[in-house]
Design a protein around this motif. Structure first.
Motif, short mmCIF file in Angstrom:
data_model
loop_
_atom_site.label_atom_id
_atom_site.label_comp_id
_atom_site.label_asym_id
_atom_site.label_seq_id
_atom_site.Cartn_x
_atom_site.Cartn_y
_atom_site.Cartn_z
N TRP A 168 8.59 2.71 7.56
CA TRP A 168 7.25 2.81 7.74
C TRP A 168 6.46 1.72 7.57
O TRP A 168 5.39 1.45 8.05
CB TRP A 168 6.61 3.90 6.77
CG TRP A 168 5.28 4.41 6.63
CD1 TRP A 168 4.47 4.02 5.69
CD2 TRP A 168 4.46 4.95 7.70
NE1 TRP A 168 2.93 4.03 5.97
CE2 TRP A 168 3.23 4.88 7.33
CE3 TRP A 168 4.69 5.37 8.94
CZ2 TRP A 168 1.99 5.19 7.91
CZ3 TRP A 168 3.73 5.73 9.84
CH2 TRP A 168 2.14 5.67 9.35
N MET A 169 6.70 0.88 6.24
CA MET A 169 6.03 -0.40 6.08
C MET A 169 6.03 -1.39 7.14
O MET A 169 5.15 -1.96 7.70
CB MET A 169 6.39 -0.59 4.75
CG MET A 169 6.05 -0.05 3.54
SD MET A 169 4.26 0.41 3.30
CE MET A 169 3.62 -1.07 3.14
N ASN A 170 7.25 -1.30 7.77
CA ASN A 170 7.53 -2.36 8.83
C ASN A 170 6.62 -1.86 9.83
O ASN A 170 6.14 -2.63 10.75
CB ASN A 170 9.02 -2.39 9.04
CG ASN A 170 9.79 -3.29 8.18
OD1 ASN A 170 8.91 -4.23 7.44
ND2 ASN A 170 11.24 -2.93 8.20
N TYR A 171 6.59 -0.47 10.11
CA TYR A 171 5.91 0.06 11.29
C TYR A 171 4.41 -0.21 11.34
O TYR A 171 3.88 -0.76 12.19
CB TYR A 171 6.11 1.55 11.21
CG TYR A 171 5.66 2.23 12.53
CD1 TYR A 171 5.91 2.19 13.90
CD2 TYR A 171 4.67 3.44 12.18
CE1 TYR A 171 5.68 3.03 14.91
CE2 TYR A 171 4.01 3.93 13.54
CZ TYR A 171 4.70 3.66 14.69
OH TYR A 171 4.11 4.41 15.82
N ILE A 172 3.81 -0.19 10.27
CA ILE A 172 2.43 -0.73 10.18
C ILE A 172 1.98 -2.20 10.11
O ILE A 172 1.16 -2.34 10.70
CB ILE A 172 1.73 0.47 8.94
CG1 ILE A 172 2.38 -0.10 7.64
CG2 ILE A 172 1.68 1.91 9.17
CD1 ILE A 172 1.48 0.60 6.65
N ARG A 173 3.09 -2.74 9.25
CA ARG A 173 2.88 -4.24 9.18
C ARG A 173 3.03 -4.88 10.55
O ARG A 173 2.38 -5.88 10.80
CB ARG A 173 4.19 -4.80 8.31
CG ARG A 173 3.73 -6.31 8.02
CD ARG A 173 5.05 -6.74 6.74
NE ARG A 173 4.99 -5.95 5.66
CZ ARG A 173 5.90 -4.87 5.23
NH1 ARG A 173 6.79 -4.79 5.85
NH2 ARG A 173 5.40 -4.59 4.07
#
Length: 208
Positions: A6-11
């Protein structure tokens, strides 16, 4: 989905910042063609609204988010008050004001759902969790109401909802369900806020 995914997705999303008064609005465009809007209170840093763009409306066309008037007519609201369209007095189909209405908000430590227009006393409500669907299930003993609530914040951290993290109260015809955020969810929110606060010169910014 996991915390890291999820963090990579929004990053990795293309982000545009709109500033309007005490609200910062972030428009995300993801690699899979999805779009998301988030609204943060500048003073508290708390997320006030999250909405996902619907694939298309009934005419098969997209409706763009209007950053000036905050219109979310063609967006699915994950978090925050639902902004409903104004109906003409001659319009025949209209949502009734007595139907139960579910809204969601977050604080620093809790996730809170409010279901308005529920007049039954508190002992009427049964709260369970469905681990298979990763959801919270609300029903009444008189079989007059049923609702399944999904908790994306938990799913993004690969966590299951826990009964002992919840409390409920009933007042003013409103059922209020409060869920204490797990440490991982709070960490995810803090990391996201820090990332947004550190937006570089490569991001687009507009003053509203």
């Amino acid at each position: 989905m996991s915390y890291e995914r999820w963090m990579n997705y929004i990053r990795n999303a293309e982000k545009t910042l709109f500033c309007s008064g005490k609200i910062r609005k972030f428009h995300y465009k993801f690699n899979d063609d999805k779009e998301m809007i988030e609204e943060y209170n500048i003073e508290t840093g708390i997320l006030m609204r999250r909405a996902w763009k619907k694939k298309q409306n009934i005419m098969g066309l997209h409706t763009e988010f209007n950053e000036l008037n905050g219109s979310f007519f063609d967006w699915d609201i994950e978090l925050g008050e639902i902004i409903r369209p104004t109906f003409d007095s001659n319009f025949l189909v209209k949502e009734t004001d007595i139907m139960p209405i579910l809204t969601k908000r977050i604080t620093r430590h809790n996730i809170e759902w409010r279901i308005r227009n529920l007049s039954y006393p508190i002992e009427t409500y049964l709260i369970k969790v469905d681990n298979a669907k990763r959801s919270i299930v609300i029903r009444t003993t008189n079989k007059k109401y049923f609702k399944e609530i999904h908790v994306p914040e938990l799913s993004r951290c690969n966590l299951l909802p826990q009964l002992d993290a919840m409390s409920i109260i009933h007042q003013h015809n409103t059922l209020i369900i409060t869920y204490e955020k797990p440490i991982m969810v709070r960490q995810m929110e803090q990391e996201t806020l820090q990332m947004l606060n550190d937006l570089g010169t490569g991001e687009k910014t507009k003053e509203g």
